[in-house]
Design an enzyme around this catalytic site. Sequence first.
Site, PDB file in Angstrom:
ATOM      1  N   GLU A 186       0.856  -1.186   0.000  1.00 43.21           N
ATOM      2  CA  GLU A 186       0.000   0.000   0.000  1.00 43.21           C
ATOM      3  C   GLU A 186       0.892   1.236   0.000  1.00 43.21           C
ATOM      4  O   GLU A 186       0.988   1.975   0.981  1.00 43.21           O
ATOM      5  CB  GLU A 186      -0.966  -0.044   1.185  1.00 43.21           C
ATOM      6  N   HIS A 419     -16.768 -11.116   6.808  1.00 45.17           N
ATOM      7  CA  HIS A 419     -15.483 -10.421   6.886  1.00 45.17           C
ATOM      8  C   HIS A 419     -14.587 -11.105   7.908  1.00 45.17           C
ATOM      9  O   HIS A 419     -15.019 -11.364   9.032  1.00 45.17           O
ATOM     10  CB  HIS A 419     -15.722  -8.953   7.285  1.00 45.17           C
ATOM     11  N   HIS A 420     -13.378 -11.440   7.490  1.00 42.99           N
ATOM     12  CA  HIS A 420     -12.399 -12.075   8.370  1.00 42.99           C
ATOM     13  C   HIS A 420     -11.170 -11.187   8.489  1.00 42.99           C
ATOM     14  O   HIS A 420     -10.235 -11.317   7.696  1.00 42.99           O
ATOM     15  CB  HIS A 420     -11.970 -13.437   7.807  1.00 42.99           C
ATOM     16  N   GLU A 421     -11.161 -10.263   9.414  1.00 40.35           N
ATOM     17  CA  GLU A 421      -9.940  -9.480   9.674  1.00 40.35           C
ATOM     18  C   GLU A 421      -9.064 -10.319  10.597  1.00 40.35           C
ATOM     19  O   GLU A 421      -9.428 -10.556  11.749  1.00 40.35           O
ATOM     20  CB  GLU A 421     -10.291  -8.137  10.311  1.00 40.35           C
ATOM     21  N   HIS A 500      -7.854  -8.757   1.420  1.00 41.64           N
ATOM     22  CA  HIS A 500      -7.150  -7.482   1.577  1.00 41.64           C
ATOM     23  C   HIS A 500      -5.813  -7.750   2.254  1.00 41.64           C
ATOM     24  O   HIS A 500      -5.663  -8.735   2.974  1.00 41.64           O
ATOM     25  CB  HIS A 500      -8.000  -6.488   2.366  1.00 41.64           C
ATOM     26  N   GLU A 501      -4.849  -6.835   2.003  1.00 39.58           N
ATOM     27  CA  GLU A 501      -3.455  -7.074   2.396  1.00 39.58           C
ATOM     28  C   GLU A 501      -3.055  -8.481   1.934  1.00 39.58           C
ATOM     29  O   GLU A 501      -2.606  -9.324   2.723  1.00 39.58           O
ATOM     30  CB  GLU A 501      -3.250  -6.925   3.924  1.00 39.58           C
ATOM     31  N   GLU A 519      -6.834  -6.878  -2.638  1.00 35.83           N
ATOM     32  CA  GLU A 519      -6.369  -5.499  -2.561  1.00 35.83           C
ATOM     33  C   GLU A 519      -4.915  -5.503  -3.044  1.00 35.83           C
ATOM     34  O   GLU A 519      -4.667  -5.807  -4.202  1.00 35.83           O
ATOM     35  CB  GLU A 519      -6.552  -4.995  -1.120  1.00 35.83           C
ATOM     36  N   GLU A 525      -9.586   3.521   0.755  1.00 33.82           N
ATOM     37  CA  GLU A 525      -9.595   3.729   2.207  1.00 33.82           C
ATOM     38  C   GLU A 525      -8.643   4.836   2.654  1.00 33.82           C
ATOM     39  O   GLU A 525      -8.919   5.550   3.615  1.00 33.82           O
ATOM     40  CB  GLU A 525      -9.270   2.421   2.943  1.00 33.82           C
TER      41      GLU A 525
HETATM   42  C1  NOJ Z   1      -7.911  -3.024   5.848  1.00 31.67           C
HETATM   43  C2  NOJ Z   1      -8.792  -3.277   4.669  1.00 31.67           C
HETATM   44  O1  NOJ Z   1      -8.149  -2.923   3.471  1.00 31.67           O
HETATM   45  C3  NOJ Z   1     -10.085  -2.513   4.868  1.00 31.67           C
HETATM   46  O2  NOJ Z   1     -10.899  -2.670   3.744  1.00 31.67           O
HETATM   47  C4  NOJ Z   1     -10.744  -2.971   6.144  1.00 31.67           C
HETATM   48  O3  NOJ Z   1     -11.883  -2.165   6.371  1.00 31.67           O
HETATM   49  C5  NOJ Z   1      -9.823  -2.831   7.341  1.00 31.67           C
HETATM   50  N1  NOJ Z   1      -8.584  -3.473   7.060  1.00 31.67           N
HETATM   51  C6  NOJ Z   1     -10.416  -3.441   8.600  1.00 31.67           C
HETATM   52  O4  NOJ Z   1     -10.467  -4.830   8.483  1.00 31.67           O
HETATM   53 CA    CA Z   2      -5.797  -2.247   3.084  1.00 31.96          CA
END
Ligand code: NOJ
Ligand code: CA
Length: 732
Positions: A186, A419-421, A500-501, A519, A525
């Site tokens: 990023e 969503h899996h953060e 993402h990431e 991503e 963002e």
């Molecule tokens: C980074 C992600 O790119 C974003 O889309 C997300 O909202 C945040 N992490 C939180 O998980």
């Molecule tokens: Ca991101």
Amino acid sequence: MKNRFSLLIAVVALSFSVGVPWLSAAPAGKKVQIEKVVTSPDNKISLAFSLTDGTPAYAVNFKKRPVILSSALGFDLKDGAMKTGFTLLDAMKSSKDETWIQPWGEEREGHNHYNELAVTLQQAGDQGRKLRIVFRVFDDAIAFRYEWPEQAALKDFDIMDELTEFVFPADHMALWQPAFRPQASEQLYAKTRLSELLRQTRLEHGDASAGDNPKKDPVKAVTTPLIMQTDDGIFLVIHEADLTDYAAMELQPRDNNTLKCYLAPWSDGVRVKASAPSVSPWRFVMISDKLSDIVEKTSATALNLNPPSRIADTSWIKPGKYVGIWWGMHLGKYTWNPSKPGEGSSDGLGATTKNTREYIDFAGKYGFSGVLVEGWNMGWARDWVAHAAEFSFTEPNPEFDLPGLAAYAHEKGVDLISHHETGAVITNYEAQVEAAFAQCERLGIHHVKSGYVGMEPRVNRYDTNGRLIGAEYLDGQYMVRHYRKIAILAAKYHIMLDAHEPIKDTGEQRTWPNFMSREGARGQEYNAWAADGGNPPNHDVNLVFTRFLSGPFDFTPGVIQVTYPQYKKNNRVNTTAAKQLAMYVTFYSPLQMAADLPENYEKHLDLFQFIVDVPADWEETHMLNGEIGEYVTMARKQRGGEDWFIGSITNEKKHDFDLPLKFLANNKTYTAEIYRDADDADWKTNPIAYKIEKRLVTRDSILSLHLAPGGGEAIRLKPATQKEQETLKTKG
Ligand code: NOJ
Ligand code: CA
């Protein structure tokens, strides 16, 4: 018998190729002993492989001009090198010309047409280790990969360095991104010559001769795809394909216009742990004097270099557009954190049953197929970056009725996007992910967006007892294996993945087409919170010539309310509103988000109509014009329909030009629905000034486009109805 047979093949194979005097892979001043040449089907590109004093090298010509000079091949292994002392065992040529159908994509058809040269080399000495190198030459690219055949002298082995080089005849201009920075690529891009990139790399190593430039960050290596332009108008891109069980390739500048493969090491210093038989990813270089070839075909080449789909029935894998409880959190309207409702400007927790039902209603009303909900699960209550090991991927927060909402979404023809953060705590995620995917399947949820915030740029690796082993790079083999494992597991539970990431895209969605988007670059963002003021106007254009060359990117376009002082005084989107619409065509993703708040779309329903109409799946794609980092115009035909869509975006400079429409069908009149910047629009001073116009066009029409500074234009072309033909004017 077997030996006599392979000797015969070798003799036959060696006899049909001789060196070509104007192309030599021999290092300067050395006399080549063996040289094999393979050309593209259209004969414009030639690749020579040579062995000189037992050392392998390759070189490439394009239209009889050298584009890659003699460049090294080979490896340093932990227990010896595989770079010299080779003899040629055999050299086999073959060709392929196949067409395959993409389940989704920028094109319906993939066209895989190349000539191949495969050389088998053996090292002298007791061990006699064998290495194969397979070269493919396409009409607009060369590619090669290393193969370690099954053999007594090589079982498990550790690669300490891959020596692959790309040596150029001149100091090309490049648009590059530094690698090994936090948050998985990023970063903004820089446009400089290779020599300046080299200087910045020397700064990293504290080399005094590089001078002192404290304002610039030192650079260890740059990411791929890397685009370059020569002074005589040739475009080159270096990238890789089929990154399955290896470290990702970054490029490190060396002397003499040279880039060398740089692999992120494991925490024990080994770059790749392998067992024969095994293969490396493909290294490939796009080569063309047309920038449009590069933009249209780089990701297609990566797909061609990956194995066909391993998912037999792909009917459940569907491109689509989605909205979500997401931008609100980044703005601070909502929070991910259930224990902080109502703070400051915040309405409180975003992921509630009430909010989600409203989003589902909105999605159903306007024909979106997905609703993303971040913060639906347990684990956000504390500082989640520091406490990411607390994330649950199955337990909803108490205000979120997971089964009820999944069912309500289906009533409205919509799918929840789970969503899996992970917070980059891989062990916590891997321990739960199968149960989470199984739960999704039970509830009829077929989409998961994952995230790996916290790569700095490494993640901690633990053993099964929870003891820390070491920190591993995102671009290293550990994480490559992780992402592949998740994609395969997702396929088992019929889940479409949007990471993402992520690890970079190397075309593996040909094999696992459920790994749809990701991503892997600075997305929208950053416009909500970046301390540097967000993405500058040239960033969006740069993306088309960098990140998007590798494949789909979930940039999350469509923030048409580009200023939001009630939430964020020091941030905004640095584009016009019309440019946000154009991104739906210039930026490809089969899962495409409409990122703005629903109330902003309700306020500008006329603009929103384009986002409602634009598809996320294409029959064919063309780059109509463009210059690296300056502006770009794309046209794409809707899959399974007659409509065409055009998107044109510029950097901070305005751009006026005429656009012929020769790609349209013959003898057809189209209605052009034009969403453009108003004459006085400007991203800085007047960003939400737009005009929507309709007119009739044919393939002989020429449209005049005006893109404001930081602006863009979006156009839908659909076959004109009888009524439109009678009432609208033709633009000649
Ligand atoms: C980074 C992600 O790119 C974003 O889309 C997300 O909202 C945040 N992490 C939180 O998980
Ligand atoms: Ca991101």
